[in-house]
Design a protein around this motif. Sequence first.
Motif, PDB file in Angstrom:
ATOM      1  N   THR A 160       0.807  -1.269  -0.143  1.00  0.00           N
ATOM      2  CA  THR A 160      -0.115  -0.145   0.041  1.00  0.00           C
ATOM      3  C   THR A 160       0.952   1.245  -0.152  1.00  0.00           C
ATOM      4  OG1 THR A 160      -1.598  -0.999   1.337  1.00  0.00           O
ATOM      5  CG2 THR A 160      -1.996   1.249   1.286  1.00  0.00           C
ATOM      6  N   VAL A 161       0.784   2.141  -1.033  1.00  0.00           N
ATOM      7  CA  VAL A 161       1.492   3.391  -1.080  1.00  0.00           C
ATOM      8  C   VAL A 161       0.285   4.527  -1.031  1.00  0.00           C
ATOM      9  CG1 VAL A 161       2.989   4.625  -2.631  1.00  0.00           C
ATOM     10  CG2 VAL A 161       3.151   2.163  -2.410  1.00  0.00           C
ATOM     11  N   THR A 162       0.418   5.338  -0.104  1.00  0.00           N
ATOM     12  CA  THR A 162      -0.099   6.478  -0.118  1.00  0.00           C
ATOM     13  C   THR A 162       0.293   7.692  -0.960  1.00  0.00           C
ATOM     14  OG1 THR A 162      -1.054   5.920   2.128  1.00  0.00           O
ATOM     15  CG2 THR A 162      -1.589   8.142   1.489  1.00  0.00           C
ATOM     16  N   MET A 163      -0.652   8.173  -1.937  1.00  0.00           N
ATOM     17  CA  MET A 163      -0.121   9.281  -2.827  1.00  0.00           C
ATOM     18  C   MET A 163      -0.213  10.489  -2.406  1.00  0.00           C
ATOM     19  SD  MET A 163       0.357   6.734  -4.972  1.00  0.00           S
ATOM     20  CE  MET A 163       0.619   6.603  -6.666  1.00  0.00           C
ATOM     21  N   ALA A 164       0.408  11.629  -2.949  1.00  0.00           N
ATOM     22  CA  ALA A 164       0.350  12.765  -2.403  1.00  0.00           C
ATOM     23  C   ALA A 164      -1.088  13.328  -2.281  1.00  0.00           C
ATOM     24  CB  ALA A 164       1.213  13.810  -3.340  1.00  0.00           C
ATOM     25  N   ASP A 165      -1.923  12.879  -3.346  1.00  0.00           N
ATOM     26  CA  ASP A 165      -3.434  13.521  -3.126  1.00  0.00           C
ATOM     27  C   ASP A 165      -4.148  12.735  -2.026  1.00  0.00           C
ATOM     28  OD1 ASP A 165      -3.891  10.901  -4.031  1.00  0.00           O
ATOM     29  OD2 ASP A 165      -4.664  11.673  -6.007  1.00  0.00           O
ATOM     30  N   GLY A 166      -3.459  12.138  -1.252  1.00  0.00           N
ATOM     31  CA  GLY A 166      -4.305  11.187  -0.103  1.00  0.00           C
ATOM     32  C   GLY A 166      -4.691   9.754  -0.523  1.00  0.00           C
ATOM     33  N   SER A 167      -4.850   9.370  -1.781  1.00  0.00           N
ATOM     34  CA  SER A 167      -5.398   8.189  -2.338  1.00  0.00           C
ATOM     35  C   SER A 167      -4.283   7.109  -2.088  1.00  0.00           C
ATOM     36  CB  SER A 167      -5.731   8.247  -3.702  1.00  0.00           C
ATOM     37  OG  SER A 167      -4.471   8.456  -4.396  1.00  0.00           O
ATOM     38  N   ASN A 168      -4.834   5.820  -2.029  1.00  0.00           N
ATOM     39  CA  ASN A 168      -4.046   4.653  -1.854  1.00  0.00           C
ATOM     40  C   ASN A 168      -3.983   3.800  -3.082  1.00  0.00           C
ATOM     41  OD1 ASN A 168      -3.231   5.215   0.936  1.00  0.00           O
ATOM     42  ND2 ASN A 168      -5.192   3.882   1.851  1.00  0.00           N
ATOM     43  N   LEU A 169      -2.851   3.591  -3.267  1.00  0.00           N
ATOM     44  CA  LEU A 169      -2.485   2.470  -4.480  1.00  0.00           C
ATOM     45  C   LEU A 169      -2.199   1.179  -3.529  1.00  0.00           C
ATOM     46  CD1 LEU A 169      -1.950   1.384  -7.160  1.00  0.00           C
ATOM     47  CD2 LEU A 169       0.488   2.259  -6.848  1.00  0.00           C
ATOM     48  N   GLN A 170      -2.913   0.205  -3.792  1.00  0.00           N
ATOM     49  CA  GLN A 170      -2.604  -1.078  -3.119  1.00  0.00           C
ATOM     50  C   GLN A 170      -2.582  -2.200  -4.419  1.00  0.00           C
ATOM     51  OE1 GLN A 170      -6.043  -2.087  -0.400  1.00  0.00           O
ATOM     52  NE2 GLN A 170      -4.536  -1.957   1.036  1.00  0.00           N
TER      53      GLN A 170
END
Length: 162
Positions: free
Chosen positions: A129-139
């Motif tokens: 899980t990576v939290t992006m600069a815009d606050g969204s999560n990439l799983q």
Amino acid sequence: MAKKNTVARVEEIVKPFADELGLKIWDVRFSKEGSEKYLRIFIDKEGGVSIDDCVNLTHAISKPLDESDPIPESYMLEVSSPGIERELTRDEHFEDCMGKAVMLRTIRPIDSARDFSGTLTGYENKIITVTMADGSNLQIDKKDVAYVKLDDFDDAWNKSEM
């Protein structure tokens, strides 16, 4: 008992010497490049790795590797730091780097993009899980990434200018 692969056997031989020198084995890779074969041992320690650390470990492990002969063919031995943009490959890498900035490249595009960066905020059952600069999560499943690397370049650059 199952036969250990080359990397596992090398790590088993090298680890006690690294421990004695206050070093941590970050990764071990055995690869062929052109006609040459390379055994690369990446080491780390608190405060960073010096050239002396690399030399000392090389001297400590050369004879034990020759004597135990985990690699019957000739190869080049390289001992080095994994660098500031080190690749995260093992479960413990992800656990140790939680909360740090990472760069991630996927094998297949997601919404027409393959390169992502953000903060590593989760790793469970091989799901990153990576939290992006815009606050969204990439799983994404670990098997679906080409690489995950620390994105410490800006931080290291800023520290060097102090």
